[in-house]
Design a protein around this motif. Sequence first.
Motif, short mmCIF file in Angstrom:
data_model
loop_
_atom_site.label_atom_id
_atom_site.label_comp_id
_atom_site.label_asym_id
_atom_site.label_seq_id
_atom_site.Cartn_x
_atom_site.Cartn_y
_atom_site.Cartn_z
N LYS A 125 0.82 -1.20 0.00
CA LYS A 125 0.00 0.00 0.00
C LYS A 125 0.86 1.26 0.00
O LYS A 125 0.46 2.29 -0.50
N ASN B 238 -17.31 -7.12 7.04
CA ASN B 238 -16.82 -5.99 7.84
C ASN B 238 -15.48 -5.46 7.36
O ASN B 238 -15.14 -4.30 7.62
N THR B 239 -14.70 -6.30 6.68
CA THR B 239 -13.38 -5.89 6.22
C THR B 239 -13.35 -5.56 4.73
O THR B 239 -12.27 -5.36 4.16
N GLY B 240 -14.52 -5.53 4.07
CA GLY B 240 -14.60 -5.03 2.71
C GLY B 240 -14.39 -6.04 1.60
O GLY B 240 -14.11 -5.66 0.46
N TYR B 241 -14.55 -7.33 1.90
CA TYR B 241 -14.34 -8.35 0.87
C TYR B 241 -15.64 -8.93 0.31
O TYR B 241 -15.60 -9.66 -0.68
N TYR C 52 -20.26 -2.31 -0.49
CA TYR C 52 -19.36 -2.77 0.55
C TYR C 52 -19.60 -2.00 1.85
O TYR C 52 -20.25 -0.96 1.85
N HIS C 53 -19.09 -2.54 2.94
CA HIS C 53 -19.27 -1.91 4.25
C HIS C 53 -18.76 -0.47 4.17
O HIS C 53 -17.61 -0.22 3.77
N ALA D 219 -17.66 1.56 6.24
CA ALA D 219 -16.52 1.92 7.08
C ALA D 219 -15.18 1.61 6.42
O ALA D 219 -14.16 2.22 6.75
N VAL D 220 -15.17 0.66 5.47
CA VAL D 220 -13.90 0.23 4.88
C VAL D 220 -13.87 0.32 3.36
O VAL D 220 -12.81 0.45 2.76
N LYS E 75 -14.48 -1.08 -0.65
CA LYS E 75 -14.09 -2.30 -1.37
C LYS E 75 -12.62 -2.60 -1.18
O LYS E 75 -11.76 -1.75 -1.40
N GLN E 76 -12.31 -3.84 -0.77
CA GLN E 76 -10.93 -4.28 -0.57
C GLN E 76 -10.57 -5.47 -1.45
O GLN E 76 -9.43 -5.93 -1.42
N SER F 111 -6.26 -9.66 16.60
CA SER F 111 -7.37 -9.86 15.66
C SER F 111 -8.32 -10.94 16.17
O SER F 111 -9.54 -10.78 16.14
#
Length: 459
Positions: free
Chosen positions: A10, A211-214, A279-280, A282-283, A285-286, A321
Amino acid sequence: MNTDFTTKKKNGTAVEINSSTVMKFLIPSLFGIIMFLFPVPYGGAISTPVGVVSEWLAGALKAYLPYAVVAITSISATMSVVGTLLKPDFVMNNRLLKANFTPSNFYLFWRIIGAIIAILVLNKAGSEMIYSIDTGGTMMSLMATLIVWFFAASYLMPFLMNYGAMDYTGTILRGFVKPLFKLPGRSAVDLVTSWVGNVNVGVVLTRTQYNTGYYTGREAAVIATCFSAVSLPFCLVIAAMLGLDAMFVPFYLTVMVAGIISAIIMCRIPPLSTLPDVYHPAVGKQIDEMEPEGMSKSQWALQKAVQKAHLTGGMQEQFQSGTDIFLGIIFSLVPIVMAWGTLALMVATYTPIFTWISYPFAYYLHFMGVPEAFEAAPATVVGFADMFIPAILASGLTSIKTKFIIGVLSLVQIVYMTEVGTLLITSDIPVNFKHLVLVFIEKTIIALPIIVIMANILL
C-alpha cells in the motif's frame, strides 16, 4: 522460486515474489486450511482439527461452561447498561470496551433479557417454560458448546483470512463461483469451511469478510443464508435421529443437490437479489479478483496472496485480531442468542403457532404425493426456530420416505433463529427478520420438490 513479477504494498514499495515471500503466504495459509477444512475421523464421525480441539475443550470444561454463559451474559448486560446510559471515560476511550458495550437501546434490552434467562436456567428458577430442557435448557447447552467453538475459531481464523489463502482461492475459483452463485471466488472457502466444519463458524467468517470489505451486503447475505451449509457431522446426527444412518450416502447426496440448486435460484430472486450490493461503508471495497490484462489467473492469484501475507503483521497482531473477533461474538451474540433462542423454542414447544402456519405446506406435500403429509407439515416450518426440532417431530412418523424428506429439508433450510438467524440480525450485514422469514419460506418451497424427486429416485 524465480519469478519476474512483483506485487505492490500500500505504501508503494515493491514486494518481490520469491521463496521467502511465498512461504510467508503458504505456511500460515496451509495451517489455517488444515485446521478448518481437513477432514479427520473423531468420535465415530468426520470432523476437522478445529472441531476436535473445540470438542475436547467442551468436554474438559463441561462442568464450568454453564457458569461461563451466565458470567458472559451478566457482564455483557451490566457493562452495556454502564456504557450506554452512563458513558464513562474508561469505556468511551477504550476501543474494545466501546465496541462491545455501547449497543443501541434495542440490543441493550435483549442483552438484559438474555442475562436474566441464563440466570433462571442455571438455577432452574421461575417458570419451567423458561428453563425446561426443551427451551432454555437446550439453549444453555448450545451456548456452552458454541462459546468453545467460537474461542477456537476466533484465534485460528486469522490464519485462514489474513495470509492470502482466501485471496488465492478467490482468484482461481472466480470463474466457477461467480456465474453460478453471483459471488466472489473467495466465498468458496466459506462453503467448504461450514460444509465440513461448523455452520456458525462459516457465518462468523462471512460477517468478518463483510466488515473488512471483501463482500458486499448482498453477497454476504447470500453466502450466509444459502452458501453456507450444515456440517457433515451434524448431518450424521440428524440421519441417526431419524433412523436413516444406513442410507446416509443418498441422504447426504440429496442435501448437497438441493442445497446447491436452491442457492443458484435464490441468489437471483428477491429478497436476496435486491439487497444493497455495496461494501461496508466503514472500509469500502478491498477485494480484487479480476486479473489484469496480460497476466494469467494463477500469476495474479499468487500476487494477491503474497501481497496479503506481506501486509499482515506478526503473531501479536493476529492474536489481537482473534481477540477482537472473540470478544465481539461472546458479548454481543451470546446474550441475544440465549434470549431469542429460548423464546423461539418456547413458541415452538408450548404454542400451536407453527402447526397453524404449516397448513399451506401440508397441502404442498400432499400435492407432491408425500406420505403422512399433514402429520409432517409442522416439521417443514418449525425449523425456523431451531434445526433440531424438525427431526424430533419427524421421528414419530412411520414413512421412511417422509422422514428422509423432512430430515434433508431441515438441513437445507439453514436459517434458524437459535443460531444463524440471530448471528445475521445482530451483524452489520443488511438483512432483517422479514428478510429471513422470506428466505426461509422461499428455500422451503424451492427445495421440497427437489428433495421429493431425489427421494423418489434414490429410495
